[in-house]
Design a protein around this motif. Structure first.
Motif, short mmCIF file in Angstrom:
data_model
loop_
_atom_site.label_atom_id
_atom_site.label_comp_id
_atom_site.label_asym_id
_atom_site.label_seq_id
_atom_site.Cartn_x
_atom_site.Cartn_y
_atom_site.Cartn_z
N HIS A 131 0.80 -1.22 0.00
CA HIS A 131 0.00 0.00 0.00
C HIS A 131 0.84 1.28 0.00
O HIS A 131 0.63 2.16 -0.83
N ASN A 132 1.78 1.38 0.92
CA ASN A 132 2.54 2.62 1.06
C ASN A 132 3.55 2.83 -0.06
O ASN A 132 3.81 3.95 -0.46
N MET A 133 4.15 1.75 -0.55
CA MET A 133 5.10 1.88 -1.65
C MET A 133 4.38 1.90 -3.00
O MET A 133 5.01 2.12 -4.02
N GLY A 134 3.08 1.64 -2.98
CA GLY A 134 2.29 1.69 -4.20
C GLY A 134 2.52 0.51 -5.13
O GLY A 134 2.26 0.61 -6.33
N LEU A 135 2.98 -0.61 -4.60
CA LEU A 135 3.28 -1.77 -5.44
C LEU A 135 2.05 -2.63 -5.72
O LEU A 135 2.09 -3.46 -6.62
N ASP A 136 0.99 -2.45 -4.96
CA ASP A 136 -0.19 -3.30 -5.04
C ASP A 136 0.20 -4.70 -4.54
O ASP A 136 1.37 -4.98 -4.26
N ASP A 137 -0.77 -5.57 -4.42
CA ASP A 137 -0.50 -6.90 -3.87
C ASP A 137 0.41 -7.72 -4.77
O ASP A 137 1.28 -8.44 -4.29
N ALA A 138 0.21 -7.62 -6.07
CA ALA A 138 1.05 -8.39 -7.00
C ALA A 138 2.50 -7.91 -6.95
O ALA A 138 3.43 -8.73 -6.91
N GLY A 139 2.71 -6.61 -6.93
CA GLY A 139 4.06 -6.07 -6.87
C GLY A 139 4.77 -6.42 -5.58
O GLY A 139 5.97 -6.74 -5.58
#
Length: 117
Positions: free
Chosen positions: A17-25
């Motif tokens: 969430h905070n790094m903006g990677l989403d669950d897949a990332g």
């Protein structure tokens, strides 16, 4: 275990969430890091207490990211997910059969790693 599980959850959610990677990332980022750590620990490094707890935290973080990815995409329902999790645990349950090693004695940590009573 409570602290390591909580820390692993926080790391997984932070990456997602905070790094903006989403669950897949987050899954793609954390899973190889965990795999490298486990491969590095094969030579006995997992007997070192800090290395062991780092592995536990990273397994928790990667597991949370992968679990969030699978559940967020509705890939598996609860019943199917429960069966898959149970079946994936069978190899670890059947690998040793007991907590004794092949020579019939209990495994132990080196003296420098043991906790004082």
């Amino acid at each position: 275990m409570f602290i390591s599980g909580t820390l692993g959850t926080v790391i997984g959610d932070f990456c997602s969430h905070n790094m903006g990677l989403d669950d897949a990332g987050a899954s793609i980022l954390l899973s190889p890091i965990m795999a490298v750590l486990l491969l590095a620990g094969r030579g006995g490094r997992l007997l070192l207490l800090p290395f062991y707890w780092l592995a536990v935290v990273l397994i928790s973080a990667a597991g949370m990211a992968v679990g969030d990815f699978i559940s967020g995409r509705n890939m598996l329902g609860l019943s199917v997910n429960t069966v898959v999790t149970g079946l994936s645990s069978l190899p670890s349950w059947s690998s040793g059969g007991s907590s004794r090693d092949r020579r019939g004695r209990l495994p132990s940590l080196p003296d420098e790693v043991r906790l004082a009573p």
